[in-house]
Design a protein around this motif. Structure first.
Motif, PDB file in Angstrom:
ATOM      1  N   SER A   6       3.094  99.123  35.484  1.00 10.90           N
ATOM      2  CA  SER A   6       3.862  98.370  34.487  1.00 10.90           C
ATOM      3  C   SER A   6       4.538  97.214  35.204  1.00 10.90           C
ATOM      4  O   SER A   6       4.931  97.344  36.373  1.00 10.90           O
ATOM      5  CB  SER A   6       4.895  99.275  33.804  1.00 10.90           C
ATOM      6  OG  SER A   6       5.591 100.047  34.763  1.00 10.90           O
ATOM      7  N   TYR A   7       4.638  96.099  34.529  1.00  9.91           N
ATOM      8  CA  TYR A   7       5.426  95.000  35.070  1.00  9.91           C
ATOM      9  C   TYR A   7       6.890  95.428  35.072  1.00  9.91           C
ATOM     10  O   TYR A   7       7.275  96.420  34.438  1.00  9.91           O
ATOM     11  CB  TYR A   7       5.227  93.733  34.241  1.00  9.91           C
ATOM     12  CG  TYR A   7       3.842  93.114  34.392  1.00  9.91           C
ATOM     13  CD1 TYR A   7       3.415  92.618  35.625  1.00  9.91           C
ATOM     14  CD2 TYR A   7       2.967  93.021  33.318  1.00  9.91           C
ATOM     15  CE1 TYR A   7       2.153  92.050  35.774  1.00  9.91           C
ATOM     16  CE2 TYR A   7       1.701  92.453  33.455  1.00  9.91           C
ATOM     17  CZ  TYR A   7       1.307  91.971  34.687  1.00  9.91           C
ATOM     18  OH  TYR A   7       0.061  91.414  34.835  1.00  9.91           O
ATOM     19  N   GLU A   8       7.707  94.658  35.761  1.00 13.75           N
ATOM     20  CA  GLU A   8       9.105  95.022  35.926  1.00 13.75           C
ATOM     21  C   GLU A   8       9.879  94.715  34.647  1.00 13.75           C
ATOM     22  O   GLU A   8       9.476  93.893  33.838  1.00 13.75           O
ATOM     23  CB  GLU A   8       9.715  94.223  37.092  1.00 13.75           C
ATOM     24  CG  GLU A   8       9.010  94.440  38.411  1.00 13.75           C
ATOM     25  CD  GLU A   8       7.604  93.813  38.477  1.00 13.75           C
ATOM     26  OE1 GLU A   8       7.408  92.740  37.858  1.00 13.75           O
ATOM     27  OE2 GLU A   8       6.716  94.406  39.115  1.00 13.75           O
ATOM     28  N   THR A   9      11.030  95.338  34.535  1.00 12.92           N
ATOM     29  CA  THR A   9      11.959  94.961  33.466  1.00 12.92           C
ATOM     30  C   THR A   9      12.800  93.787  33.969  1.00 12.92           C
ATOM     31  O   THR A   9      12.930  93.584  35.200  1.00 12.92           O
ATOM     32  CB  THR A   9      12.911  96.126  33.118  1.00 12.92           C
ATOM     33  OG1 THR A   9      13.705  96.405  34.287  1.00 12.92           O
ATOM     34  CG2 THR A   9      12.152  97.380  32.700  1.00 12.92           C
ATOM     35  N   GLY A  13       5.022  91.856  43.441  1.00 12.53           N
ATOM     36  CA  GLY A  13       3.639  92.216  43.124  1.00 12.53           C
ATOM     37  C   GLY A  13       3.394  93.682  43.386  1.00 12.53           C
ATOM     38  O   GLY A  13       4.313  94.432  43.759  1.00 12.53           O
ATOM     39  N   MET A  14       2.142  94.084  43.191  1.00 12.83           N
ATOM     40  CA  MET A  14       1.783  95.506  43.252  1.00 12.83           C
ATOM     41  C   MET A  14       0.748  95.788  44.332  1.00 12.83           C
ATOM     42  O   MET A  14       0.000  96.760  44.234  1.00 12.83           O
ATOM     43  CB  MET A  14       1.227  95.954  41.891  1.00 12.83           C
ATOM     44  CG  MET A  14       2.130  95.647  40.710  1.00 12.83           C
ATOM     45  SD  MET A  14       1.273  95.999  39.165  1.00 12.83           S
ATOM     46  CE  MET A  14       2.382  95.241  37.977  1.00 12.83           C
ATOM     47  N   SER A  15       0.717  94.958  45.347  1.00 10.59           N
ATOM     48  CA  SER A  15      -0.298  95.156  46.397  1.00 10.59           C
ATOM     49  C   SER A  15       0.310  94.818  47.758  1.00 10.59           C
ATOM     50  O   SER A  15       1.525  94.776  47.911  1.00 10.59           O
ATOM     51  CB  SER A  15      -1.519  94.268  46.114  1.00 10.59           C
ATOM     52  OG  SER A  15      -1.162  92.908  46.232  1.00 10.59           O
ATOM     53  N   ILE A  37       1.752  82.396  42.706  1.00 14.75           N
ATOM     54  CA  ILE A  37       2.754  82.728  41.680  1.00 14.75           C
ATOM     55  C   ILE A  37       2.075  82.547  40.318  1.00 14.75           C
ATOM     56  O   ILE A  37       1.918  81.427  39.824  1.00 14.75           O
ATOM     57  CB  ILE A  37       4.016  81.837  41.817  1.00 14.75           C
ATOM     58  CG1 ILE A  37       4.633  81.954  43.223  1.00 14.75           C
ATOM     59  CG2 ILE A  37       5.043  82.197  40.729  1.00 14.75           C
ATOM     60  CD1 ILE A  37       5.087  83.339  43.635  1.00 14.75           C
ATOM     61  N   SER A  38       1.626  83.656  39.785  1.00 18.37           N
ATOM     62  CA  SER A  38       0.773  83.594  38.596  1.00 18.37           C
ATOM     63  C   SER A  38       1.584  83.558  37.311  1.00 18.37           C
ATOM     64  O   SER A  38       1.060  83.240  36.248  1.00 18.37           O
ATOM     65  CB  SER A  38      -0.171  84.795  38.582  1.00 18.37           C
ATOM     66  OG  SER A  38       0.584  85.981  38.650  1.00 18.37           O
ATOM     67  N   ASN A  39       2.827  83.897  37.421  1.00 15.71           N
ATOM     68  CA  ASN A  39       3.723  83.929  36.245  1.00 15.71           C
ATOM     69  C   ASN A  39       5.145  84.001  36.770  1.00 15.71           C
ATOM     70  O   ASN A  39       5.355  84.397  37.920  1.00 15.71           O
ATOM     71  CB  ASN A  39       3.433  85.189  35.397  1.00 15.71           C
ATOM     72  CG  ASN A  39       3.554  86.461  36.222  1.00 15.71           C
ATOM     73  OD1 ASN A  39       2.638  86.804  36.966  1.00 15.71           O
ATOM     74  ND2 ASN A  39       4.683  87.136  36.128  1.00 15.71           N
ATOM     75  N   PRO A  83       6.535  87.381  26.987  1.00 18.84           N
ATOM     76  CA  PRO A  83       6.044  88.584  27.669  1.00 18.84           C
ATOM     77  C   PRO A  83       5.069  88.246  28.796  1.00 18.84           C
ATOM     78  O   PRO A  83       4.515  87.139  28.839  1.00 18.84           O
ATOM     79  CB  PRO A  83       5.335  89.362  26.556  1.00 18.84           C
ATOM     80  CG  PRO A  83       5.008  88.359  25.501  1.00 18.84           C
ATOM     81  CD  PRO A  83       5.974  87.224  25.641  1.00 18.84           C
ATOM     82  N   LEU A  84       4.876  89.206  29.701  1.00 18.24           N
ATOM     83  CA  LEU A  84       3.928  89.030  30.809  1.00 18.24           C
ATOM     84  C   LEU A  84       2.591  89.650  30.421  1.00 18.24           C
ATOM     85  O   LEU A  84       2.562  90.635  29.701  1.00 18.24           O
ATOM     86  CB  LEU A  84       4.448  89.765  32.054  1.00 18.24           C
ATOM     87  CG  LEU A  84       5.399  89.011  32.979  1.00 18.24           C
ATOM     88  CD1 LEU A  84       6.604  88.484  32.223  1.00 18.24           C
ATOM     89  CD2 LEU A  84       5.864  89.914  34.113  1.00 18.24           C
ATOM     90  N   SER A  85       1.527  89.059  30.927  1.00 14.84           N
ATOM     91  CA  SER A  85       0.218  89.663  30.648  1.00 14.84           C
ATOM     92  C   SER A  85      -0.745  89.405  31.790  1.00 14.84           C
ATOM     93  O   SER A  85      -0.635  88.397  32.495  1.00 14.84           O
ATOM     94  CB  SER A  85      -0.375  89.105  29.350  1.00 14.84           C
ATOM     95  OG  SER A  85      -0.849  87.792  29.564  1.00 14.84           O
TER      96      SER A  85
HETATM   97  N1  HPA Z   1       5.022  91.590  38.640  1.00 22.54           N
HETATM   98  C1  HPA Z   1       4.315  92.420  39.420  1.00 22.54           C
HETATM   99  N2  HPA Z   1       3.094  92.142  39.822  1.00 22.54           N
HETATM  100  C2  HPA Z   1       2.556  90.975  39.450  1.00 22.54           C
HETATM  101  C3  HPA Z   1       3.236  90.070  38.638  1.00 22.54           C
HETATM  102  C4  HPA Z   1       4.552  90.398  38.210  1.00 22.54           C
HETATM  103  O1  HPA Z   1       5.229  89.646  37.496  1.00 22.54           O
HETATM  104  N3  HPA Z   1       2.409  89.003  38.443  1.00 22.54           N
HETATM  105  C5  HPA Z   1       1.259  89.280  39.129  1.00 22.54           C
HETATM  106  N4  HPA Z   1       1.345  90.466  39.738  1.00 22.54           N
END
Ligand code: HPA
Length: 274
Positions: free
Chosen positions: A193-196, A212-214, A235-237, A246-248
């Motif tokens: 899940s993305y962060e709050t 990020g998650m990696s 920085i993708s978002n 919202p993030l996607s």
């Molecule tokens: N959060 C976590 N991982 C991500 C994000 C984010 O906003 N964007 C791309 N990977």
């Protein structure tokens, strides 16, 4: 527990060496949508992760699952198109396994890239950020379990996780190409899940510039094995709560697509100097 041993690494290496005579000097781990670098390789041998002993298989959209060995910008390289994330259910030692294999193949440095959310509000989506350091908030570590001294020390130093020498080269090359490379600290979380917004405020307080998650497990294994590391985040978002939207994963993929030529130019310019 750490189930992967030197003999697992050697079996993977043996198979890969049976497919190519190229002996890579540099490893490249490409994040979401950034595997395009592989298209610029020559004399390339493509090996599916399915075929490599003990390699896990990537399950995420936008991650191909192939190891490419060949020449890139005049160097012998091994490139991962698609990586393994702990949120896919892999343990940290499995996530880091390809780094062990890269090292055993002969790579002395690894370039790690990822897509990340921007926490620093001066950043914008599409920026490239040179990772100066990381904060491992996954609660996991690929070195847990009995240490194999053949692979590295029990308590590896992490005070220069991201090589100063390689960072300098990346900054110079970005300047030569006429763009500003952002710099900052990458916070690695487990996901998926993305962060709050509250978590993002917490991460900012902790000193993180991107999330990020990696990356963190791979970099820990790389440093354990004495490899030099260069880390670049796309920085993708902007991270959760910064913009009123919202993030996607679609946005992540669209942004990496938009900046991939700049990203490509930078990595291609850096590789000959590694
Ligand atoms: N959060 C976590 N991982 C991500 C994000 C984010 O906003 N964007 C791309 N990977």
């Amino acid at each position: 527990m750490n189930q992967l041993t030197v003999s697992h690494i050697n079996e993977a290496v043996e198979y890969i060496r049976s497919q190519t005579s190229i002996r890579p000097e540099v490893g490249l781990i490409m994040g979401s949508g950034l595997g395009v670098l592989g298209d610029h390789m020559t004399d390339v041998t493509v090996i599916s992760y399915h075929d490599i002993p003990h390699f896990p298989i990537s399950t995420v959209e936008g991650h191909a699952g192939e190891l490419l060995i060949g020449s890139l910008a005049g160097r012998a390289v091994v490139l991962m198109r698609g990586r393994f994330h702990m949120y896919e259910g892999y343990g940290p030692e499995l996530t880091a396994f390809p780094v062990r294999v890269m090292k055993a193949l002969g790579a002395t440095a690894v370039v790690v890239t990822n897509a990340a959310g921007g926490i620093d509000t001066d950043f914008g989506s599409g920026d490239l950020m040179l990772i100066t350091d990381h904060i491992n908030l996954t609660g996991r570590n690929p070195l847990i379990g009995a240490n194999d001294n053949e692979l590295g020390p029990r308590f590896p130093d992490m005070s220069e996780a991201y090589s100063k020498r390689l960072r300098r080269i990346a900054i110079e090359q970005a300047a030569a190409q006429g763009f500003e490379l952002r710099t900052g600290v990458y916070a690695g979380l487990l996901g998926p899940s993305y962060e709050t917004p509250a978590e993002i405020r917490m991460l900012r307080t902790l000193g993180a510039d991107a999330v990020g998650m990696s990356t963190v497990a791979e970099v820990i294994a790389a440093r354990h094995s004495g490899m030099e590391v260069l880390g670049i985040s796309c920085i993708s978002n902007m991270a959760a709560g910064i913009l009123d939207q919202p993030l996607s994963h679609t946005e992540v993929m669209e942004t990496t697509e938009r900046v991939k030529s700049r990203f490509l130019g930078l990595v291609l310019a850096v590789i000959p100097q590694i």
